[in-house]
Design an enzyme around this catalytic site. Structure first.
Site, PDB file in Angstrom:
ATOM      1  N   GLU A 138       0.975  -1.205   0.020  1.00  0.00           N
ATOM      2  CA  GLU A 138       0.051   0.260  -0.016  1.00  0.00           C
ATOM      3  C   GLU A 138       0.802   1.476  -0.042  1.00  0.00           C
ATOM      4  OE1 GLU A 138      -2.887  -0.522   3.279  1.00  0.00           O
ATOM      5  OE2 GLU A 138      -4.320  -1.274   1.968  1.00  0.00           O
ATOM      6  N   GLY A 215      -8.247 -19.635   3.706  1.00  0.00           N
ATOM      7  CA  GLY A 215      -9.798 -19.168   4.160  1.00  0.00           C
ATOM      8  C   GLY A 215     -10.263 -20.098   5.189  1.00  0.00           C
ATOM      9  N   ASP A 245      -3.865  -9.143   8.432  1.00  0.00           N
ATOM     10  CA  ASP A 245      -2.762  -8.298   9.247  1.00  0.00           C
ATOM     11  C   ASP A 245      -2.565  -9.077  10.436  1.00  0.00           C
ATOM     12  OD1 ASP A 245      -2.960  -6.561   6.968  1.00  0.00           O
ATOM     13  OD2 ASP A 245      -4.515  -5.410   7.965  1.00  0.00           O
TER      14      ASP A 245
HETATM   15  O1  RIB Z   1      -6.275  -5.265   5.904  1.00  0.00           O
HETATM   16  C1  RIB Z   1      -7.254  -4.058   6.371  1.00  0.00           C
HETATM   17  C2  RIB Z   1      -6.751  -2.739   6.130  1.00  0.00           C
HETATM   18  O2  RIB Z   1      -6.884  -2.591   4.620  1.00  0.00           O
HETATM   19  C3  RIB Z   1      -7.691  -1.562   6.633  1.00  0.00           C
HETATM   20  O3  RIB Z   1      -7.434  -1.308   7.704  1.00  0.00           O
HETATM   21  C4  RIB Z   1      -7.652  -0.600   5.299  1.00  0.00           C
HETATM   22  O4  RIB Z   1      -7.234   0.702   5.923  1.00  0.00           O
HETATM   23  C5  RIB Z   1      -6.809  -1.179   4.210  1.00  0.00           C
HETATM   24  O5  RIB Z   1      -5.720  -0.938   4.416  1.00  0.00           O
END
Ligand code: RIB
Length: 300
Positions: A138, A215, A245
């Site tokens: 990201e 999954g 995460d």
């Molecule tokens: O993985 C979840 C996250 O993906 C969210 O918190 C959102 O911000 C995106 O980055």
């Protein structure tokens, strides 16, 4: 050994919806809540709550990024390498969550897309061979980060999420740990066939350790000849945001504390199951004590 997470920081606007908005549809949401998020921030908090010291590098807007810096600090994450941009807004995510807890996410990169070579060099100067670098997809300038980190001998952990064509342009041969799901693995292998993905990825990157999440079928791990798997746990699904995460943070955080891979898989699976039973991103991530004392029942 130090842990550096070079990753995104987002403000998450979470809308409860009856169904995801369809093309051409205008729809009212049932509620809106604001959370701290971003795959980078979530993984740093998961690492910290798993019990390790983590340094987060990234960027936020000066005008609107304080809440993200503060939540990291509150969780004892080092924020010395987070830049505050004068003219760019903090990244954000618009997240729809339906009644089954599934989500769909629209990202605005903002400050997450302002990583400069100077910022990367200054950050990496504080780390050396054997330290861990954790990355998602990201932020910009990922190739440069990976090249410089590899030169310094850092152990590179890549969670190629969200998956897009930029991942395929990265020097993936430098990756020491892939943390990924089936869709991401299939795209990296250039196949639509989901059978034997663990083997296919291992053949392509023989030096890497692979953690493949499946999954409801749990997770598989491969390091050379060692292959492990772990199932999932029974929990009410409230919101799946940040479950992946949490898994990444707890798996790497557990390894960094000396747990063997099978125990790290178990701890990460329990932690991510707890996360799906709660709302929000950062707010859903448990602490190691809770994970260790959890009595969750395995799904048969
Ligand atoms: O993985 C979840 C996250 O993906 C969210 O918190 C959102 O911000 C995106 O980055």
């Amino acid at each position: 050994m130090k842990l550096l997470n070079f990753g995104s920081l987002n403000i998450d606007y979470v809308y409860k919806v009856d169904h995801f908005v369809r093309p051409g549809e205008t729809m009212s949401s049932e509620s809106r809540q604001t959370f701290c998020g971003g795959k980078g921030l979530n993984q740093s908090i998961a690492l910290a709550r798993a019990g390790v010291q983590v340094y987060h590098a990234g960027a936020v807007g000066k005008a609107d990024g304080d809440m993200l810096r503060e939540v990291l600090q509150k969780n004892h994450v080092n924020i010395d390498f987070i830049r505050q941009c004068e003219d760019v807004a903090t990244g954000h995510a618009i997240i729809q969550v339906n009644h089954s807890g599934q989500n769909c996410i629209l990202l605005y990169g903002g400050a997450n897309q302002t990583m400069t070579e100077q910022h990367i060099d200054e950050t990496l100067a504080g780390f050396s061979s054997g330290d861990f670098l954790i990355l998602q997809n990201e932020i910009n300038n990922m190739r440069y980060i990976m090249e410089q980190a590899h030169k310094k001998g850092l152990v590179i952990v890549l969670n190629p999420s969200p998956m897009n064509e930029k991942i395929l342009e990265l020097p993936l041969e430098y990756v020491d740990y892939f943390m990924l799901n089936e869709v991401e693995a299939a795209d990296i292998c250039g196949t639509e066939d989901k059978d034997g993905l663990l083997e296919q990825l291992a053949q392509k990157y023989p030096g890497a350790k692979i953690v493949l999440t499946l999954g409801k079928h749990g997770v598989q791990y491969k390091d050379g000849d060692q292959v492990l798997s772990h199932g999932i746990y029974k929990v009410p699904v409230v919101d799946t945001t940040a479950a992946g995460d949490t898994f990444t943070g707890f798996f790497i955080g557990s390894l960094a504390q000396g747990y063997a891979a099978d125990e790290a898989l178990r701890l990460a699976s329990v932690a991510s199951s707890i996360a799906v039973s709660r709302q929000g991103a950062e707010t859903s991530i448990p602490y190691m004590d809770e994970v260790k004392s959890s009595k969750l029942e395995a799904e048969s």
